[in-house]
Design an enzyme around this catalytic site. Structure first.
Site, short mmCIF file in Angstrom:
data_model
loop_
_atom_site.label_atom_id
_atom_site.label_comp_id
_atom_site.label_asym_id
_atom_site.label_seq_id
_atom_site.Cartn_x
_atom_site.Cartn_y
_atom_site.Cartn_z
N PHE A 37 0.80 -1.23 0.00
CA PHE A 37 0.00 0.00 0.00
C PHE A 37 0.83 1.27 0.00
O PHE A 37 0.33 2.34 -0.34
CB PHE A 37 -0.95 0.02 1.21
CG PHE A 37 -0.27 0.25 2.55
CD1 PHE A 37 0.11 1.52 2.96
CD2 PHE A 37 -0.01 -0.80 3.41
CE1 PHE A 37 0.73 1.74 4.18
CE2 PHE A 37 0.60 -0.60 4.63
CZ PHE A 37 0.98 0.67 5.02
N GLU B 115 9.39 -4.16 13.01
CA GLU B 115 8.96 -3.04 12.17
C GLU B 115 7.62 -2.49 12.66
O GLU B 115 6.64 -3.24 12.78
CB GLU B 115 8.83 -3.50 10.72
CG GLU B 115 8.53 -2.36 9.75
CD GLU B 115 8.47 -2.83 8.31
OE1 GLU B 115 9.33 -2.42 7.51
OE2 GLU B 115 7.56 -3.63 7.99
N LYS C 47 -1.15 -7.13 -9.07
CA LYS C 47 -2.14 -7.22 -8.01
C LYS C 47 -1.95 -5.94 -7.19
O LYS C 47 -1.05 -5.82 -6.37
CB LYS C 47 -1.92 -8.47 -7.16
CG LYS C 47 -3.00 -8.70 -6.09
CD LYS C 47 -2.51 -8.22 -4.75
CE LYS C 47 -3.58 -8.37 -3.68
NZ LYS C 47 -3.31 -7.55 -2.48
N CYS D 8 9.95 1.10 3.86
CA CYS D 8 10.96 0.16 4.33
C CYS D 8 12.34 0.80 4.43
O CYS D 8 13.26 0.18 4.95
CB CYS D 8 10.99 -1.08 3.44
SG CYS D 8 11.47 -0.74 1.74
#
Length: 507
Positions: A151, A386, A176, A285
């Site tokens: 996302f 995370e 996708k 990230c």
């Protein structure tokens, strides 16, 4: 309010799904639903694969020259629509306008890189390798490739990391898209066909659940899978797809650390850390959530970070004055706030609490303010896992060696950073850090598209990274051709063929 029900795209046409399950897309700043997307059925996902398979022969046979010209045209179309795509990205995800613009620009940059495919796809050749034998290696497209999109970068990841090198090298694609932030990717695909003029079926797009996406991992028509998301899912995708003979790139979680030494330029280091930690509300990230600070300067540096964090304006993503926008959804806000409570429960010192932030006029937005924890110890999960939100964790160390060892203990190794003016420590860090992307006085060490995005350890599963030369090799396979022509000399020789047909030769 009228909410648009989106379609999925197969063979260049948009189709209404037969599903009875739709997923909401929200404006992260207002909390309002602005669209809903289908959870496509297994049959619809398979139709997208079939479309890509049907388009592959003609597209792959198109000359490199023609594909490159189309990529040049496509690059210009993206630039023409930069501001439109920027606003759309900011609305559906919550990035500030500057961050959203960067997201789109990071889709344009790999498109420019893909225009170099005529040279990047060049193989190797030698005449007269042995007497009368010539050998050449070519780079060939794979076929249908699948991209599973997260996302947090709705433009850069599908339309930068996945599509440009794949199609420029002659493959066809099924995306996708993220069900939470699909609108930017969908709009770009509309432009791809309407203005780009690409042949139908070269890129197809579905939204679906993980169950339907698992079809990509086993369908024999899909030759490669590229994924960005959590480590648990990435491991499963890597193991399943690889077991079915597919190439896999699985870019996964991170817990990037920065080491701040006492000789660093503290003002510059603090500014870089604020930008890298709180940019995109920490939902990337390559965020820099853990700061390993030398004890001798820790108090001063934490105070400086707090001062800069408190000066940030939390607000509507598409307000030009906003410096920290909302997170993507109400569920994600709850998750981040739960992590903050977890840090308190684990005994870390909460220096700045970003919970319960409200923005006048946007009270239903998904806002989390800058948050700082100090004295984060080994074993505290907030310092090792995370969080994916605007949360900074301070770990204190005595010296360089202790700091480097602490950083390398982490199972993730996407990026790592050092702030220092000492050339010896900078060079030692460059050699010895586990991080795949290293910053020396650089808060976000993301390379340009001409170099690979090279995460390590539990941050990446696969052999060839996205972008750079790795990306070209991922989307192509080697074909080595050995040729022999019967000239007069060869005809005079005996007709017997030896074991290696002349490709082994001794004097």
């Amino acid at each position: 309010m009228n909410v648009e029900r989106k379609k999925y795209c197969v063979n260049g046409e948009w189709h209404l799904s037969k599903t009875d399950k739709y997923m909401p897309v929200t404006d992260s700043s207002t909390g309002e639903m602005i669209a809903e997307v289908p959870c496509c059925t297994a049959e619809e996902v398979e139709s997208a694969i079939a479309s890509a398979q049907e388009a592959f022969p003609a597209w792959s046979k198109l000359s490199l020259s023609q594909r490159t010209q189309m990529m040049f045209k496509w690059r210009n179309i993206l630039i023409e629509h930069l501001e439109e795509l920027t606003l759309l990205c900011a609305k559906e995800l919550g990035k500030t306008l500057a961050e959203a613009r960067g997201d789109v620009l990071k889709a344009i940059e790999p498109t420019e890189h893909a225009c170099s495919l005529p040279t990047l796809m060049q193989g190797d050749a030698s005449l007269q390798v042995t007497t009368g034998f010539d050998t050449a290696t070519y780079r060939m497209p794979l076929g249908v490739v699948a991209g599973i999109v997260p996302f947090n970068f709705p433009a850069m990841i599908p339309w930068g990391w996945m599509v440009p090198l794949a199609i420029a090298s002659g493959n066809t694609v099924v995306l996708k898209a993220s069900s939470a932030t699909p609108l930017t990717a969908m709009r770009i695909l509309e432009l791809f066909y309407e203005e780009g003029g690409f042949p139908k079926g070269v890129v197809n797009l579905v939204t679906c659940s993980r169950k339907e996406a698992d079809i990509f991992l086993t369908d024999s028509r899909v030759k490669a899978v590229t994924f960005v998301g959590t480590t648990g899912v990435g491991k499963q995708i890597y193991s399943t797809a690889a077991a079915n003979g597919k190439r896999v790139q699985a870019q996964c979680e991170a817990k990037n650390h920065a080491l701040v030494l006492e000789d660093a330029d503290l003002e510059s280091a603090a500014s870089a850390i604020i930008n890298s930690t709180y940019g995109c509300a920490g939902m990337r990230c390559m965020a820099l959530p853990v700061i390993v600070v030398q004890e001798s300067i820790a108090d001063t540096f934490v105070a400086l970070l707090k001062e800069k964090a408190m000066a940030m304006k939390v607000g509507c993503a598409y307000d030009p004055e906003t410096s920290l926008g909302p997170v993507v959804s109400a569920e994600h806000k709850t998750k981040v706030c739960d992590w903050i409570q977890k840090g308190i429960d684990e005994g870390a010192e909460l220096v700045l609490d970003g919970r319960n932030v409200t923005v006048p006029g946007f009270e239903k937005g998904f806002f989390v303010g800058p948050t700082i924890f100090d004295h984060v110890k080994s074993g505290m999960t907030i310092g090792d896992r995370e969080i994916f939100g605007p949360v900074t964790l301070i770990k204190r160390v005595k010296n360089f060696e202790e700091g480097l060892a602490l950083m390398n203990e982490n199972p993730f190794a996407n990026g790592s950073v050092i702030f220092t003016q000492n050339g010896y420590y900078a060079r030692e860090f460059e050699f010895r850090t586990d991080g795949g992307m290293v910053g020396i006085n650089v808060g976000i060490p993301v390379p340009s598209a001409y170099f690979p995005f090279s995460g390590n350890k539990d941050s990446f599963f696969g052999d060839l990274h996205v972008l750079g030369k790795d990306g070209v090799r991922f989307y192509t396979r080697a074909k080595t051709v050995t040729k022999h022509w019967y000239d007069e000399t060869a005809r005079k020789k005996k007709k017997e063929v030896d074991t290696w047909e002349g490709t082994v030769e001794r004097i």
